[in-house]
Scaffold this motif. Structure first.
Motif, PDB file in Angstrom:
ATOM      1  N   ARG A 110       0.859  -1.186   0.000  1.00  0.00           N
ATOM      2  CA  ARG A 110       0.000   0.000   0.000  1.00  0.00           C
ATOM      3  C   ARG A 110       0.895   1.235   0.000  1.00  0.00           C
ATOM      4  N   GLN A 111       0.612   2.151  -0.893  1.00  0.00           N
ATOM      5  CA  GLN A 111       1.440   3.363  -0.968  1.00  0.00           C
ATOM      6  C   GLN A 111       1.149   4.286   0.209  1.00  0.00           C
ATOM      7  N   LEU A 112       2.199   4.950   0.694  1.00  0.00           N
ATOM      8  CA  LEU A 112       2.036   5.944   1.767  1.00  0.00           C
ATOM      9  C   LEU A 112       0.973   6.966   1.385  1.00  0.00           C
ATOM     10  N   SER A 113       0.176   7.363   2.365  1.00  0.00           N
ATOM     11  CA  SER A 113      -0.872   8.359   2.139  1.00  0.00           C
ATOM     12  C   SER A 113      -0.940   9.289   3.348  1.00  0.00           C
ATOM     13  N   VAL A 114      -1.365  10.515   3.117  1.00  0.00           N
ATOM     14  CA  VAL A 114      -1.488  11.448   4.250  1.00  0.00           C
ATOM     15  C   VAL A 114      -2.549  10.979   5.237  1.00  0.00           C
ATOM     16  N   SER A 115      -3.406  10.063   4.821  1.00  0.00           N
ATOM     17  CA  SER A 115      -4.427   9.563   5.757  1.00  0.00           C
ATOM     18  C   SER A 115      -3.943   8.353   6.569  1.00  0.00           C
TER      19      SER A 115
ATOM     20  N   GLN B 169       2.977  15.207   9.765  1.00  0.00           N
ATOM     21  CA  GLN B 169       3.632  16.195   8.890  1.00  0.00           C
ATOM     22  C   GLN B 169       4.591  15.507   7.919  1.00  0.00           C
ATOM     23  N   TRP B 170       5.288  14.501   8.420  1.00  0.00           N
ATOM     24  CA  TRP B 170       6.229  13.729   7.578  1.00  0.00           C
ATOM     25  C   TRP B 170       5.475  13.071   6.425  1.00  0.00           C
ATOM     26  N   LEU B 171       4.267  12.573   6.692  1.00  0.00           N
ATOM     27  CA  LEU B 171       3.462  11.955   5.624  1.00  0.00           C
ATOM     28  C   LEU B 171       3.195  12.972   4.505  1.00  0.00           C
ATOM     29  N   VAL B 172       2.905  14.205   4.898  1.00  0.00           N
ATOM     30  CA  VAL B 172       2.633  15.255   3.898  1.00  0.00           C
ATOM     31  C   VAL B 172       3.891  15.485   3.052  1.00  0.00           C
ATOM     32  N   GLN B 173       5.039  15.567   3.732  1.00  0.00           N
ATOM     33  CA  GLN B 173       6.313  15.757   3.001  1.00  0.00           C
ATOM     34  C   GLN B 173       6.570  14.585   2.053  1.00  0.00           C
ATOM     35  N   GLN B 174       6.382  13.358   2.557  1.00  0.00           N
ATOM     36  CA  GLN B 174       6.687  12.180   1.736  1.00  0.00           C
ATOM     37  C   GLN B 174       5.724  12.051   0.556  1.00  0.00           C
ATOM     38  N   GLU B 175       4.489  12.430   0.766  1.00  0.00           N
ATOM     39  CA  GLU B 175       3.550  12.356  -0.356  1.00  0.00           C
ATOM     40  C   GLU B 175       3.980  13.335  -1.463  1.00  0.00           C
ATOM     41  N   ALA B 176       4.465  14.524  -1.037  1.00  0.00           N
ATOM     42  CA  ALA B 176       4.968  15.502  -2.031  1.00  0.00           C
ATOM     43  C   ALA B 176       6.187  14.932  -2.750  1.00  0.00           C
ATOM     44  N   TRP B 177       7.095  14.317  -2.006  1.00  0.00           N
ATOM     45  CA  TRP B 177       8.299  13.752  -2.627  1.00  0.00           C
ATOM     46  C   TRP B 177       7.925  12.667  -3.635  1.00  0.00           C
ATOM     47  N   SER B 178       6.857  11.925  -3.356  1.00  0.00           N
ATOM     48  CA  SER B 178       6.452  10.858  -4.295  1.00  0.00           C
ATOM     49  C   SER B 178       5.972  11.457  -5.614  1.00  0.00           C
ATOM     50  N   ARG B 179       5.561  12.739  -5.572  1.00  0.00           N
ATOM     51  CA  ARG B 179       5.157  13.443  -6.804  1.00  0.00           C
ATOM     52  C   ARG B 179       6.322  14.289  -7.340  1.00  0.00           C
ATOM     53  N   ASN B 180       7.541  14.099  -6.776  1.00  0.00           N
ATOM     54  CA  ASN B 180       8.745  14.855  -7.159  1.00  0.00           C
ATOM     55  C   ASN B 180       8.583  16.344  -6.860  1.00  0.00           C
TER      56      ASN B 180
ATOM     57  N   CYS C 133      18.266  15.957  -4.111  1.00  0.00           N
ATOM     58  CA  CYS C 133      17.516  14.727  -3.838  1.00  0.00           C
ATOM     59  C   CYS C 133      16.587  14.401  -5.001  1.00  0.00           C
ATOM     60  N   VAL C 134      16.391  13.106  -5.222  1.00  0.00           N
ATOM     61  CA  VAL C 134      15.416  12.672  -6.232  1.00  0.00           C
ATOM     62  C   VAL C 134      14.141  12.256  -5.505  1.00  0.00           C
ATOM     63  N   GLY C 135      13.045  12.148  -6.240  1.00  0.00           N
ATOM     64  CA  GLY C 135      11.781  11.741  -5.645  1.00  0.00           C
ATOM     65  C   GLY C 135      11.853  10.319  -5.115  1.00  0.00           C
ATOM     66  N   GLN C 136      11.016  10.038  -4.128  1.00  0.00           N
ATOM     67  CA  GLN C 136      10.921   8.660  -3.644  1.00  0.00           C
ATOM     68  C   GLN C 136       9.491   8.389  -3.215  1.00  0.00           C
ATOM     69  N   THR C 137       9.100   7.132  -3.381  1.00  0.00           N
ATOM     70  CA  THR C 137       7.751   6.716  -2.982  1.00  0.00           C
ATOM     71  C   THR C 137       7.886   5.637  -1.922  1.00  0.00           C
ATOM     72  N   CYS C 138       7.114   5.776  -0.847  1.00  0.00           N
ATOM     73  CA  CYS C 138       7.156   4.810   0.266  1.00  0.00           C
ATOM     74  C   CYS C 138       5.943   3.891   0.209  1.00  0.00           C
ATOM     75  N   PHE C 139       6.163   2.672   0.638  1.00  0.00           N
ATOM     76  CA  PHE C 139       5.101   1.657   0.635  1.00  0.00           C
ATOM     77  C   PHE C 139       5.123   0.901   1.956  1.00  0.00           C
TER      78      PHE C 139
ATOM     79  N   LYS D 229      10.973   1.585   0.279  1.00  0.00           N
ATOM     80  CA  LYS D 229      11.129   2.882  -0.405  1.00  0.00           C
ATOM     81  C   LYS D 229      11.669   2.623  -1.799  1.00  0.00           C
ATOM     82  N   ILE D 230      11.122   3.314  -2.756  1.00  0.00           N
ATOM     83  CA  ILE D 230      11.681   3.280  -4.113  1.00  0.00           C
ATOM     84  C   ILE D 230      12.066   4.699  -4.499  1.00  0.00           C
ATOM     85  N   ARG D 231      13.355   4.907  -4.783  1.00  0.00           N
ATOM     86  CA  ARG D 231      13.786   6.215  -5.299  1.00  0.00           C
ATOM     87  C   ARG D 231      13.599   6.196  -6.807  1.00  0.00           C
ATOM     88  N   HIS D 232      13.202   7.327  -7.341  1.00  0.00           N
ATOM     89  CA  HIS D 232      12.786   7.357  -8.746  1.00  0.00           C
ATOM     90  C   HIS D 232      13.963   7.340  -9.707  1.00  0.00           C
TER      91      HIS D 232
END
Ligand SMILES: CC(C)(COP(=O)(O)OP(=O)(O)OC[C@H]1O[C@@H](n2cnc3c(N)ncnc32)[C@H](O)[C@@H]1OP(=O)(O)O)[C@@H](O)C(=O)NCCC(=O)NCCS
Length: 163
Positions: free
Chosen positions: A5-10, A43-54, A61-67, A80-83
């Motif tokens: 499941r991908q990280l989400s602000v919720s 707050q970290w979730l908000v930051q990470q969700e933004a990073w997943s959208r680059n 730093c490059v974008g990364q998506t957390c799962f 974590k997958i870095r883009h």
């Protein structure tokens, strides 16, 4: 039944609890949430969700998506997958990272998690998959080898693998 499941602000307490059972830095895998309050985690979730959208990436730093790997409705692993790979991550870190909750290690979930992260990286059109492992993290080396990774180099400190 296991799925990513991908990280989400919720995300909420179940994910926060998972991240309290992974060290702040274990074998070079970084988990900043370990020392965060629940409010800081949100707050970290908000930051990470933004990073997943680059978006809002720190310099260099490059974008990364957390799962999360969900097993029977419980998050038990962090991936974590870095883009993209950078000159730095080609030396240390690579573009895929993972950790299993200390409550759930040795049950095969690390192996399942990496399998699913590799599938996800393919979906994300990330062709080059490169991982580094600190010596002597035999569990992680085995997780990679069981998923078909090949060691491509080593130095005094770490092994490097490609898929
Ligand atoms: C490395 C890690 C992800 C492994 O996850 P896991 O769920 O415990 O691994 P699995 O249960 O899928 O086991 C995979 C293999 O490693 C072996 N293994 C597990 N722990 C081991 C250990 N301490 N020493 C040697 N082998 C070990 C298992 O026996 C299994 O091999 P087998 O099927 O041939 O018996 C987990 O220990 C972890 O999160 N560590 C901290 C973070 C980390 O190191 N991340 C990787 C950074 S590169």
């Amino acid at each position: 039944m296991e799925y990513l499941r991908q990280l989400s602000v919720s995300d909420g307490l179940d994910v926060y609890n998972l991240l309290q059972h992974i060290g702040e830095e274990e074998n070079a895998f970084k988990n900043p949430v370990k020392k965060m309050s629940y409010e800081e985690f949100k707050q970290w979730l908000v930051q990470q969700e933004a990073w997943s959208r680059n978006e809002n990436l720190p310099d260099g730093c490059v974008g990364q998506t957390c799962f999360w790997l969900i097993v029977d409705n419980i998050p038990v692993c962090f991936g974590k997958i870095r883009h993209a790979l950078t000159s730095q991550s080609r030396l240390i870190g690579g573009n895929i990272g993972y950790a299993v909750s200390s409550l759930y290690r040795g049950k095969g979930y690390g192996t399942i998690l990496l399998h699913k992260l590799l599938e996800k990286a393919n979906e994300m059109k990330i062709e080059e998959k490169f991982l580094t492992v600190e010596k002597y993290n035999y569990a992680s080396k085995r997780v990679i080898e069981k998923n078909g990774g090949k060691m491509v180099s080593e130095n005094d400190y770490r092994w490097s693998f490609r898929f």
